[in-house]
Motif scaffolding. Structure first.
Motif, PDB file in Angstrom:
ATOM      1  N   MET A   1       0.850  -1.203   0.000  1.00 17.49           N
ATOM      2  CA  MET A   1       0.000   0.000   0.000  1.00 17.49           C
ATOM      3  C   MET A   1       0.876   1.239   0.000  1.00 17.49           C
ATOM      4  SD  MET A   1      -3.428  -0.394   0.255  1.00 17.49           S
ATOM      5  CE  MET A   1      -2.758  -0.279  -1.290  1.00 17.49           C
ATOM      6  N   THR A   2       0.618   2.112  -0.897  1.00 18.33           N
ATOM      7  CA  THR A   2       1.421   3.311  -0.981  1.00 18.33           C
ATOM      8  C   THR A   2       1.176   4.223   0.218  1.00 18.33           C
ATOM      9  OG1 THR A   2       0.298   3.276  -3.057  1.00 18.33           O
ATOM     10  CG2 THR A   2       2.276   4.630  -2.906  1.00 18.33           C
ATOM     11  N   VAL A   3      -0.040   4.312   0.624  1.00 18.55           N
ATOM     12  CA  VAL A   3      -0.347   5.319   1.636  1.00 18.55           C
ATOM     13  C   VAL A   3      -0.656   4.724   3.002  1.00 18.55           C
ATOM     14  CG1 VAL A   3      -1.051   7.135   0.095  1.00 18.55           C
ATOM     15  CG2 VAL A   3      -2.690   5.379   0.749  1.00 18.55           C
ATOM     16  N   GLU A   4      -0.765   3.417   3.098  1.00 19.39           N
ATOM     17  CA  GLU A   4      -0.938   2.819   4.416  1.00 19.39           C
ATOM     18  C   GLU A   4       0.403   2.866   5.130  1.00 19.39           C
ATOM     19  OE1 GLU A   4      -3.649   1.463   5.767  1.00 19.39           O
ATOM     20  OE2 GLU A   4      -5.002   1.652   4.054  1.00 19.39           O
ATOM     21  N   ARG A   5       0.367   3.039   6.425  1.00 19.28           N
ATOM     22  CA  ARG A   5       1.633   3.055   7.133  1.00 19.28           C
ATOM     23  C   ARG A   5       2.164   1.647   7.301  1.00 19.28           C
ATOM     24  NH1 ARG A   5       3.698   6.963   9.532  1.00 19.28           N
ATOM     25  NH2 ARG A   5       4.581   5.573  11.100  1.00 19.28           N
ATOM     26  N   PRO A   6       3.458   1.477   7.082  1.00 18.07           N
ATOM     27  CA  PRO A   6       4.020   0.131   7.175  1.00 18.07           C
ATOM     28  C   PRO A   6       3.863  -0.471   8.568  1.00 18.07           C
ATOM     29  CG  PRO A   6       5.731   1.798   6.771  1.00 18.07           C
ATOM     30  CD  PRO A   6       4.432   2.468   6.626  1.00 18.07           C
ATOM     31  N   ASP A   7       3.950   0.350   9.618  1.00 12.25           N
ATOM     32  CA  ASP A   7       3.876  -0.253  10.958  1.00 12.25           C
ATOM     33  C   ASP A   7       2.456  -0.723  11.275  1.00 12.25           C
ATOM     34  OD1 ASP A   7       4.042   2.891  12.825  1.00 12.25           O
ATOM     35  OD2 ASP A   7       2.759   2.181  11.208  1.00 12.25           O
ATOM     36  N   ALA A   8       1.453  -0.059  10.657  1.00 12.86           N
ATOM     37  CA  ALA A   8       0.089  -0.540  10.836  1.00 12.86           C
ATOM     38  C   ALA A   8      -0.037  -1.928  10.226  1.00 12.86           C
ATOM     39  CB  ALA A   8      -0.902   0.408  10.175  1.00 12.86           C
ATOM     40  N   ALA A   9       0.615  -2.113   9.087  1.00 12.27           N
ATOM     41  CA  ALA A   9       0.571  -3.418   8.445  1.00 12.27           C
ATOM     42  C   ALA A   9       1.213  -4.464   9.345  1.00 12.27           C
ATOM     43  CB  ALA A   9       1.294  -3.360   7.104  1.00 12.27           C
ATOM     44  N   ALA A  10       2.314  -4.089   9.967  1.00 11.10           N
ATOM     45  CA  ALA A  10       3.001  -5.027  10.845  1.00 11.10           C
ATOM     46  C   ALA A  10       2.102  -5.412  12.015  1.00 11.10           C
ATOM     47  CB  ALA A  10       4.288  -4.417  11.353  1.00 11.10           C
ATOM     48  N   ASP A  11       1.417  -4.413  12.588  1.00 13.66           N
ATOM     49  CA  ASP A  11       0.490  -4.676  13.694  1.00 13.66           C
ATOM     50  C   ASP A  11      -0.527  -5.740  13.327  1.00 13.66           C
ATOM     51  OD1 ASP A  11       1.506  -3.001  15.457  1.00 13.66           O
ATOM     52  OD2 ASP A  11      -0.037  -1.432  15.281  1.00 13.66           O
ATOM     53  N   VAL A  12      -1.120  -5.526  12.161  1.00 12.19           N
ATOM     54  CA  VAL A  12      -2.180  -6.423  11.751  1.00 12.19           C
ATOM     55  C   VAL A  12      -1.639  -7.816  11.539  1.00 12.19           C
ATOM     56  CG1 VAL A  12      -3.887  -6.914   9.986  1.00 12.19           C
ATOM     57  CG2 VAL A  12      -3.561  -4.582  10.787  1.00 12.19           C
ATOM     58  N   ALA A  13      -0.425  -7.869  10.957  1.00  8.44           N
ATOM     59  CA  ALA A  13       0.163  -9.174  10.708  1.00  8.44           C
ATOM     60  C   ALA A  13       0.432  -9.893  12.024  1.00  8.44           C
ATOM     61  CB  ALA A  13       1.455  -9.022   9.910  1.00  8.44           C
ATOM     62  N   ALA A  14       0.864  -9.109  13.051  1.00  6.52           N
ATOM     63  CA  ALA A  14       1.201  -9.731  14.318  1.00  6.52           C
ATOM     64  C   ALA A  14      -0.043 -10.279  15.022  1.00  6.52           C
ATOM     65  CB  ALA A  14       1.902  -8.719  15.224  1.00  6.52           C
ATOM     66  N   SER A  15      -1.142  -9.551  14.972  1.00  5.64           N
ATOM     67  CA  SER A  15      -2.371 -10.022  15.619  1.00  5.64           C
ATOM     68  C   SER A  15      -3.527  -9.868  14.639  1.00  5.64           C
ATOM     69  CB  SER A  15      -2.649  -9.225  16.884  1.00  5.64           C
ATOM     70  OG  SER A  15      -2.782  -7.861  16.571  1.00  5.64           O
ATOM     71  N   PRO A  16      -3.739 -10.895  13.834  1.00  3.31           N
ATOM     72  CA  PRO A  16      -4.765 -10.791  12.802  1.00  3.31           C
ATOM     73  C   PRO A  16      -6.166 -10.571  13.383  1.00  3.31           C
ATOM     74  CG  PRO A  16      -3.897 -13.038  12.974  1.00  3.31           C
ATOM     75  CD  PRO A  16      -3.061 -12.180  13.828  1.00  3.31           C
ATOM     76  N   LEU A  17      -6.406 -11.035  14.592  1.00  4.15           N
ATOM     77  CA  LEU A  17      -7.706 -10.786  15.205  1.00  4.15           C
ATOM     78  C   LEU A  17      -7.503  -9.908  16.421  1.00  4.15           C
ATOM     79  CD1 LEU A  17      -9.179 -14.388  15.139  1.00  4.15           C
ATOM     80  CD2 LEU A  17      -9.591 -12.522  13.546  1.00  4.15           C
ATOM     81  N   PRO A  18      -7.577  -8.577  16.257  1.00  8.39           N
ATOM     82  CA  PRO A  18      -7.399  -7.724  17.415  1.00  8.39           C
ATOM     83  C   PRO A  18      -8.545  -7.987  18.395  1.00  8.39           C
ATOM     84  CG  PRO A  18      -8.098  -6.457  15.503  1.00  8.39           C
ATOM     85  CD  PRO A  18      -7.918  -7.859  15.055  1.00  8.39           C
ATOM     86  N   ASN A  19      -8.164  -8.138  19.642  1.00 10.93           N
ATOM     87  CA  ASN A  19      -9.154  -8.357  20.683  1.00 10.93           C
ATOM     88  C   ASN A  19     -10.093  -9.528  20.354  1.00 10.93           C
ATOM     89  OD1 ASN A  19     -10.578  -8.063  22.970  1.00 10.93           O
ATOM     90  ND2 ASN A  19     -11.186  -5.928  22.602  1.00 10.93           N
ATOM     91  N   PRO A  20      -9.552 -10.737  20.335  1.00 14.10           N
ATOM     92  CA  PRO A  20     -10.363 -11.884  19.892  1.00 14.10           C
ATOM     93  C   PRO A  20     -11.569 -12.139  20.779  1.00 14.10           C
ATOM     94  CG  PRO A  20      -8.261 -12.591  20.824  1.00 14.10           C
ATOM     95  CD  PRO A  20      -8.197 -11.110  20.691  1.00 14.10           C
ATOM     96  N   ARG A  21     -11.474 -11.767  22.057  1.00 13.50           N
ATOM     97  CA  ARG A  21     -12.624 -12.060  22.921  1.00 13.50           C
ATOM     98  C   ARG A  21     -13.839 -11.233  22.519  1.00 13.50           C
ATOM     99  NH1 ARG A  21     -12.381 -11.696  29.164  1.00 13.50           N
ATOM    100  NH2 ARG A  21     -14.596 -11.618  28.831  1.00 13.50           N
ATOM    101  N   ALA A  22     -13.583  -9.941  22.236  1.00 11.36           N
ATOM    102  CA  ALA A  22     -14.683  -9.063  21.850  1.00 11.36           C
ATOM    103  C   ALA A  22     -15.315  -9.561  20.548  1.00 11.36           C
ATOM    104  CB  ALA A  22     -14.184  -7.637  21.678  1.00 11.36           C
ATOM    105  N   ARG A  23     -14.418  -9.993  19.649  1.00  9.11           N
ATOM    106  CA  ARG A  23     -14.878 -10.497  18.368  1.00  9.11           C
ATOM    107  C   ARG A  23     -15.769 -11.722  18.568  1.00  9.11           C
ATOM    108  NH1 ARG A  23     -13.132 -10.307  12.946  1.00  9.11           N
ATOM    109  NH2 ARG A  23     -12.205  -8.267  12.888  1.00  9.11           N
ATOM    110  N   TRP A  24     -15.285 -12.613  19.404  1.00  7.50           N
ATOM    111  CA  TRP A  24     -15.985 -13.858  19.686  1.00  7.50           C
ATOM    112  C   TRP A  24     -17.347 -13.556  20.297  1.00  7.50           C
ATOM    113  CZ3 TRP A  24     -17.393 -16.592  24.205  1.00  7.50           C
ATOM    114  CH2 TRP A  24     -17.654 -17.958  24.004  1.00  7.50           C
ATOM    115  N   LEU A  25     -17.322 -12.618  21.250  1.00  5.47           N
ATOM    116  CA  LEU A  25     -18.554 -12.250  21.935  1.00  5.47           C
ATOM    117  C   LEU A  25     -19.574 -11.707  20.946  1.00  5.47           C
ATOM    118  CD1 LEU A  25     -19.476 -12.132  24.919  1.00  5.47           C
ATOM    119  CD2 LEU A  25     -18.991  -9.690  24.838  1.00  5.47           C
ATOM    120  N   ARG A  26     -19.064 -10.893  19.997  1.00 11.71           N
ATOM    121  CA  ARG A  26     -19.962 -10.289  19.027  1.00 11.71           C
ATOM    122  C   ARG A  26     -20.638 -11.377  18.192  1.00 11.71           C
ATOM    123  NH1 ARG A  26     -17.207  -7.107  14.790  1.00 11.71           N
ATOM    124  NH2 ARG A  26     -15.712  -6.577  16.419  1.00 11.71           N
ATOM    125  N   TRP A  27     -19.810 -12.380  17.819  1.00  7.85           N
ATOM    126  CA  TRP A  27     -20.382 -13.456  17.011  1.00  7.85           C
ATOM    127  C   TRP A  27     -21.406 -14.258  17.783  1.00  7.85           C
ATOM    128  CZ3 TRP A  27     -20.893 -13.647  12.223  1.00  7.85           C
ATOM    129  CH2 TRP A  27     -19.990 -12.968  11.421  1.00  7.85           C
TER     130      TRP A  27
END
Lengths: 361, 246
Positions: free
Chosen positions: A1-27
């Motif tokens: 991505m030209t305009v996405e910040r590289p460190d944001a990409a790294a974050d996402v790669a490190a934890s593909p499901l941010p806050n998995p409990r909240a996600r799980w609860l929502r489902w």
């Protein structure tokens, strides 16, 4: 991505499901709601109706209404997702810094009229707002835009005019939608983005708005135009798939309500300056009708209900209904979604009651 | 496996194509009009084109070596299942327009207050010959009149609609109705006429009929209104477009 910040990409790669409990609860919550709806349908068929044939017809009605809402909304959601993808690739974060006010009041006022430039309905506005937040848009502008855009835009203004003509309902709808959106935007301007936005959105928002980011432009040479469009479209696909989940869950809920709750039960509840407003607000929430046509629907209530109630229907419905409030869950934290439902609800109720008591029928 | 980027991208593209294909089949066999107003068909066409374009661009965007496109929102199995739910339900439950079962949940509109109908619609209805009016035109015409039961008596009627037996009707009466859809079926309203014929009770709910007859004063639910004294009730196939559009 030209305009996405590289460190944001790294974050996402490190934890593909941010806050998995909240996600799980929502489902789990979504599944429970769907199950509750199904149970209610079964109960309705075997206790009030005459068994299987009746149940089958009910299921068929449910599926028809569900697909109706989904098929109607899908093109608009896709349009919103495409705008969001194009913003992601082609709009520079610094443009938002430069051209949009930082202060709360001018921000909310601008947000309230941004719908005139971006004519999106209540399905399309959600991915656009999410993307703008990721680009560092101030909270108050986004909230005011989110709530006002489904009404304060050329298409809806025109459809309201053709249903009601020039008159109190036409003017009241536009003015009060704008005012309520601005007020809610102002209230949200006092909150911190990380309390309001989902972690992934708020992280991108934080990176965009609060860091020096001019090195972004020098990191990569801009990709060829064709490829940037392809990136924008791929991001639009991600947005569409992500938001479609909420749209589908919301359409199912709305269809279930329509199949199970007789309109007459709501409409019979009552008249009176206060109750009538609340009844039409409930109806607007349940029906989840697109804001471009709800004026024609409201026309049918214009005689039987107080003017304040009809305006509340037309102001509250586009801001918040079953499907849009589920879609808010893709952008905001649950507590913020609760505020986004309750504040417009209370404000439009007050507006409707005030109208009935002071301006008469 | 689902978290592997290549698989993710393939899955997403496949889902988008499935949705596009689903919309296309509904468009091709005409059942799209069971769900939305004809006016919005163009948007569905655009959505099909857009979904295909987006699905294809996944490949173009990630074709090169860096694979830079990342998603904030990784796909989960639950997410995939939910997005495919409309397709699954649409395939499992055969498409059918709203009918008698949906009436039970709605307000029956036999006529409305004059200020609740669009003046333009009333004018359009008034300009048509009685024999050319459909159920919606009659509804608008009745609504604009303060004494419809008397005013329209004697006029000829030729309308089509589906049959619904309401408890409030007499034994020789039946409702012939159509749904009015402004946008999608979520906003559907019913317009209906009371039809009188000795063997009305034998008609089945949801059967489509053509009714020819003459208006005479009558009442429904305690309110006076014109009812159709039927000369003939002819069974017919469901029209291609089951709903009327305001």
């Amino acid at each position: 991505m030209t305009v996405e910040r590289p460190d944001a990409a790294a974050d996402v790669a490190a934890s593909p499901l941010p806050n998995p409990r909240a996600r799980w609860l929502r489902w789990v919550l979504t599944t429970l709601l769907a199950l509750a709806a199904l149970t209610a349908i079964f109960y309705d068929a075997f206790v009030n109706g005459d068994g299987l044939p009746y149940l089958y017809q009910r299921v068929q009605t449910f599926v028809t209404i569900f697909l109706g809402i989904f098929i109607e909304a899908a093109p608009f959601l896709l349009a919103g997702a495409l705008v969001s993808g194009l913003i992601a690739v082609f709009v520079d974060q610094s443009a938002i810094d430069r051209y949009l006010p930082k202060a709360a009041l001018p921000g909310a006022l601008i947000g309230g009229v941004m719908g005139v430039a971006f004519p999106v309905c209540e399905c399309g506005v959600v991915p656009v707002v999410r993307r703008l937040y990721e680009k560092g848009l101030p909270l108050s502008i986004g909230i005011a835009f989110l709530l006002a855009a489904p009404v304060v835009n050329p298409v809806v203004i025109l459809s309201t005019y053709s249903a009601f003509g020039w008159g109190p309902i036409f003017v009241g709808r536009i003015v009060f939608s704008f005012l309520i959106a601005v007020v809610v935007g102002l209230i949200f301007s006092r909150a911190k983005p990380e309390e309001v936005l989902l972690p992934a959105v708020s992280q991108a928002h934080h990176d965009a708005c609060c860091h020096v980011h001019d090195h972004d432009h020098h990191e990569h040479a801009p990709a060829p135009l064709g490829r940037r469009f392809a990136q924008a479209f791929a991001l639009a696909g991600d947005d569409f798939l992500d938001m479609a989940r909420y749209l589908i869950a919301g359409s199912m809920l709305a269809a279930a309500m329509q199949t199970l709750v007789p309109q007459s039960a709501l409409l019979a509840v009552g008249q009176g300056p206060v109750i009538s407003v609340a009844v039409l607000q409930a109806l607007a929430f349940v029906l989840s009708v697109c804001s471009t046509v709800d004026a024609f629907l409201a026309l049918a209530f214009a005689g039987a209900f107080t003017t304040g109630a009809v305006i509340a229907f037309l102001v509250f419905g586009p801001m918040v209904d079953i499907k849009s409030s589920l879609m808010f869950l893709g952008v905001f934290q649950r507590r913020a979604v609760a505020y986004l439902i309750v504040l417009p609800l209370v404000l439009s109720l007050l507006m409707g009651v005030w109208w009935n008591l002071n301006l008469g029928w | 496996m689902l978290q592997r980027p290549r698989f993710q991208i393939a899955a997403k593209a496949l889902i988008l194509l499935t949705l596009a294909l689903f919309l296309y089949t509904r468009l091709a066999d005409g059942t799209l009009f069971f769900y939305i107003n004809q006016r919005f068909m163009a948007y569905t066409v655009l959505a099909i084109v857009g979904l295909v374009a987006v699905a294809i661009s996944y490949r173009a965007a990630t074709g090169s070596a860096d694979g830079a496109t990342h998603s904030h929102h990784a796909v989960t199995w639950g997410g995939l299942a939910l997005v495919l739910l409309p397709v699954m339900l649409g395939v499992l439950v055969p498409p059918q327009p709203l009918g008698a079962a949906a009436i039970e949940n709605r307000e029956l509109a036999v006529s409305a207050q004059p200020h609740n109908v669009l003046p333009a619609a009333v004018r359009a209805a008034a300009q048509k010959d009685a024999i050319d009016r459909n159920l919606l035109d009659w509804f608008n015409a009745f609504s604009a009149s303060s004494n419809a039961a008397q005013e329209f008596a004697g006029q000829p009627v030729d309308v089509i609609g589906f049959v619904y037996h309401d408890e409030r009707l007499a034994a020789d009466e039946v409702l012939v109705s159509r749904f009015i859809v402004s946008c999608c079926v979520a906003d559907a309203n019913v317009v209906t006429m009371v039809v009188r014929q000795p063997d009305a009770a034998t008609l089945e709910d949801d059967a489509w009929v053509q009714v020819q007859g003459v208006l005479e004063p009558g009442e429904f639910n305690g309110a006076p209104l014109p009812v159709v004294a039927a000369q003939s009730i002819t069974p017919m196939a469901m029209p291609d477009q089951p709903y009327l559009y305001p």
